[in-house]
Design an enzyme around this catalytic site. Structure first.
Site, PDB file in Angstrom:
ATOM      1  CG  HIS A 185      -2.021  -0.954   1.221  1.00 19.79           C
ATOM      2  ND1 HIS A 185      -3.281  -0.613   0.792  1.00 19.79           N
ATOM      3  CD2 HIS A 185      -2.083  -2.265   1.555  1.00 19.79           C
ATOM      4  CE1 HIS A 185      -4.074  -1.676   0.867  1.00 19.79           C
ATOM      5  NE2 HIS A 185      -3.377  -2.697   1.329  1.00 19.79           N
ATOM      6  CD  GLU A 223       0.051   1.987   4.044  1.00 24.02           C
ATOM      7  OE1 GLU A 223       0.352   2.930   3.279  1.00 24.02           O
ATOM      8  OE2 GLU A 223      -1.111   1.625   4.259  1.00 24.02           O
TER       9      GLU A 223
HETATM   10 ZN   LIG Z   1      -3.987   1.273   0.327  1.00 27.31          ZN
END
Ligand SMILES: [Zn+2]
Length: 232
Positions: A153, A206
């Site tokens: 992400h 992330e």
């Molecule tokens: Zn995401």
């Protein structure tokens, strides 16, 4: 493992299989390993995070051949990637559509940019696992039975692992990003919540907020290490 010469990095070294079809009829593709899957990496479950697909593709293209034990999904939400939307073509945030115990039916609010308030509304789906992309990913995991999953992400800049696994610790050290137990706000119906219910080890990787080429420079080498099982 000897990586492909740079001149070959334009193509992916082996063909994917289809594990389902998106709402718009786009094939859902998986690059399967030769043997038992130890690690599944997937990108692009949020269609407005195309840098995750791009980075994972760049890493995959460096492999000389089919991985012995890594599986790769470059685009878990191809319709969102095609349309540039966070959700799928039905306006559902797939990362709130997994049949976790904490799934809830209220609208999902998200930020338009990192500085904004969370004032953009999406649906978690009419019921858990209502979306074809969600059901296909669940079926793929049921079939592959990976020991660990990494979901890519952006742009929170952290390694999120409720279980604080050794691989998550090494990833945090390797990337210089903080290791956290959650992203700081509730994520009912997320892939990570569903995995935690099942005892599936899930790391959310992330990427930070940075220009695409900076992300490629800093994170593609880490993804290559994850795909080759070396260095991490
Ligand atoms: Zn995401």
């Amino acid at each position: 493992m000897k990586l492909r010469p740079r001149s070959d990095w334009g193509t992916i070294p082996w063909e994917p299989d289809h594990y389902g079809t998106s709402h718009l009829g786009v094939p859902l593709e998986v690059w399967r390993p030769n043997g038992k899957c130890r690690l599944l990496l997937f990108a692009g479950v949020h269609g407005e995070e195309p840098e995750t697909t791009y980075a994972l593709s760049r890493a995959l293209r460096q492999l000389p051949d089919r991985s012995p034990d890594r599986a790769v999904v470059l685009a878990a939400n191809p319709d969102g990637l095609l349309r540039g939307t966070r959700g799928n073509a039905r306006g559902v945030d797939l990362n709130r559509n997994f049949p976790a115990r904490n799934w809830q039916p209220n609208p999902v609010m998200h930020r338009s940019t990192i500085e904004d308030q969370s004032d953009i509304r999406l649906s978690p789906g009419p019921k858990p696992a209502s979306e074809p992309e969600t059901r296909a990913l669940i079926a793929l995991i049921d079939e592959l039975k990976p020991e660990q999953v990494i979901a890519l992400h952006a742009p929170l800049g952290c390694i999120d692992d409720a279980g604080q696994s050794p691989l998550a610790r090494r990833l945090a050290d390797r990337t210089g990003m903080p290791l956290v137990r959650d992203v700081g706000y509730p994520t009912p119906g997320s892939f990570g919540s569903w995995g935690a219910d099942l005892g599936l080890a899930v790391i959310t990787y992330e990427f930070p907020l940075a220009a695409t080429e900076v992300l490629m420079r800093d994170h593609v080498p880490v993804l290559v290490e994850l795909l080759t099982g070396t260095g991490l």
